[in-house]
Design a protein around this motif. Structure first.
Motif, PDB file in Angstrom:
ATOM      1  N   LYS A 215       0.810  -0.806  -0.106  1.00  0.00           N
ATOM      2  CA  LYS A 215      -0.220   0.024  -0.233  1.00  0.00           C
ATOM      3  C   LYS A 215       0.669   1.199   0.160  1.00  0.00           C
ATOM      4  N   ILE A 216       1.784   0.853   0.789  1.00  0.00           N
ATOM      5  CA  ILE A 216       2.697   2.080   0.867  1.00  0.00           C
ATOM      6  C   ILE A 216       3.863   2.194  -0.580  1.00  0.00           C
ATOM      7  N   CYS A 217       3.783   1.646  -0.949  1.00  0.00           N
ATOM      8  CA  CYS A 217       4.836   2.113  -1.880  1.00  0.00           C
ATOM      9  C   CYS A 217       3.887   2.197  -3.343  1.00  0.00           C
ATOM     10  N   ARG A 218       2.538   1.710  -3.055  1.00  0.00           N
ATOM     11  CA  ARG A 218       1.665   1.677  -4.260  1.00  0.00           C
ATOM     12  C   ARG A 218       1.068   3.798  -4.775  1.00  0.00           C
ATOM     13  N   GLN A 219       0.986   3.924  -2.718  1.00  0.00           N
ATOM     14  CA  GLN A 219       1.118   5.674  -2.471  1.00  0.00           C
ATOM     15  C   GLN A 219       2.320   6.518  -3.456  1.00  0.00           C
ATOM     16  N   HIS A 220       4.041   5.667  -3.230  1.00  0.00           N
ATOM     17  CA  HIS A 220       4.472   6.684  -3.303  1.00  0.00           C
ATOM     18  C   HIS A 220       5.185   5.707  -4.944  1.00  0.00           C
ATOM     19  N   THR A 221       4.584   5.310  -5.598  1.00  0.00           N
ATOM     20  CA  THR A 221       5.093   5.405  -7.204  1.00  0.00           C
ATOM     21  C   THR A 221       3.797   6.159  -7.504  1.00  0.00           C
ATOM     22  N   LYS A 222       2.675   6.206  -7.055  1.00  0.00           N
ATOM     23  CA  LYS A 222       1.707   7.568  -7.447  1.00  0.00           C
ATOM     24  C   LYS A 222       2.132   8.411  -7.232  1.00  0.00           C
TER      25      LYS A 222
END
Length: 326
Positions: A215-222
């Motif tokens: 979830k954090i990695c997806r937010q960071h990628t966004k």
């Protein structure tokens, strides 16, 4: 041809429940499966251990402590599998069958408990690395990692100890040893005890941590993509590439190892629960689920070697060293 098969069958100990039909073929098949798994587990984990000693870059990850612990535990699983191999081939182990069965079941259960606990600790380590990057080095130190590994071994040894005092089976279904199948029965309360104190907590920790990691990695990628859309410059690209990308890739490698572990162990755990509740008793299913779970000790080596570039580099250097010495 038939006389040679009969000669082979005379040296095999057929598990309980398979002797009524195709006894020779079943015994030979089981022996081949167990011998092959034993060889693959020992060879694969020895390779992992040697590569970790030959590739210093792998030690930059704190999870290398847990991965090496898993490799040693899986190696001991392979060595322990020599016991049922010798039993199938009718070689005497030198001790009473009941004691051999109890010790083998206890050792296998402890070693797989160590692997399961290490996977949970790895997920916690990656969770801390991504959620607390600034204070990570102060939270996770080599001394604390060693203490954690010692506690994992102690906890794993203690949790299965009641099986020696008559409180159920630790988990291994006695397909090879006759005494295991006829005299050592599973106990629903002991199975619930193991599930509540080992299987369920480890699964919950792994699900919780990896859910938040991705979830954090997806937010960071966004966020990185939004910055690139607003400020299309090399500085933003460089900042984005040096962020959580390596942590995310390494977390994916560990997530694959964890996923395969639970896919191979889930049938075993389900059958263990059903057998303990006296809902299902099937020697063939018992054999398949047990050795499918044990095969995970070899799968870890394959997944790590295919997924980690640093490990592949260390493996290539080790191969070159061996070839040059030859």
């Amino acid at each position: 041809m038939s006389s040679s098969v009969i000669n082979i069958s005379e040296h095999l100990s057929c598990p309980l429940g398979f002797g009524h039909y195709n006894a020779v073929d079943i015994c030979i098949l089981e022996t081949v499966v167990i011998v092959l798994l034993t060889f693959l587990i020992i060879a694969g984990n020895l390779t992992v251990i040697f590569v970790f000693h030959c590739a210093p870059l792998l030690h930059h990850y704190t999870t290398s402590y847990f991965i090496q612990t898993m490799a040693y535990a899986d190696l001991f699983v392979g060595v322990s599998c020599l016991v049922p191999t010798l039993s199938l081939l009718h070689y005497s182990t030198g001790v009473h069958e009941s004691l051999t069965c109890q010790v083998f079941g206890y050792i296998i259960s402890v070693l797989k408990s160590v692997s399961m606990a290490c996977l949970a600790c790895i997920s916690v380590d990656r969770y801390l690395a991504i959620t607390k990057p600034l204070s990570y080095n102060q939270l996770v130190t080599p001394c604390r990692l060693r203490i954690c590994i010692v506690l994992i071994w102690i906890y794993s040894c203690l949790i299965f100890l009641p099986s020696f005092f008559g409180w159920g089976k630790p988990g291994y279904h006695g397909d090879i040893f006759e005494w295991c199948a006829t005299s050592w029965l599973t106990n629903a309360y002991f199975t619930g005890f193991i599930v509540c104190l080992l299987y369920a907590p480890a699964a919950f920790v792994i699900c919780f941590t990896y859910f938040h990691i991705f979830k954090i990695c997806r937010q960071h990628t966004k966020e990185i993509n939004d910055r690139r859309a607003r400020f299309p410059s090399h500085e933003v690209d460089a900042a984005g590439e040096t962020g959580h990308s390596p942590d995310r890739r390494y977390a994916m490698v560990l997530f694959r190892i964890t996923s395969v572990f639970y896919m191979l162990w889930l049938p075993y755990i389900i059958y263990f629960l059903l057998e303990s509740s006296r809902v299902l008793e099937n020697p063939a299913l018992s054999f398949l689920t047990t050795w499918l779970a044990i095969s995970n000790s070899f799968c870890n080596c394959v997944i790590y070697s295919l997924s980690n570039s640093v490990f592949r580099l260390g493996l290539r250097r080790l191969s070159e060293t061996i070839c040059s010495s030859c």
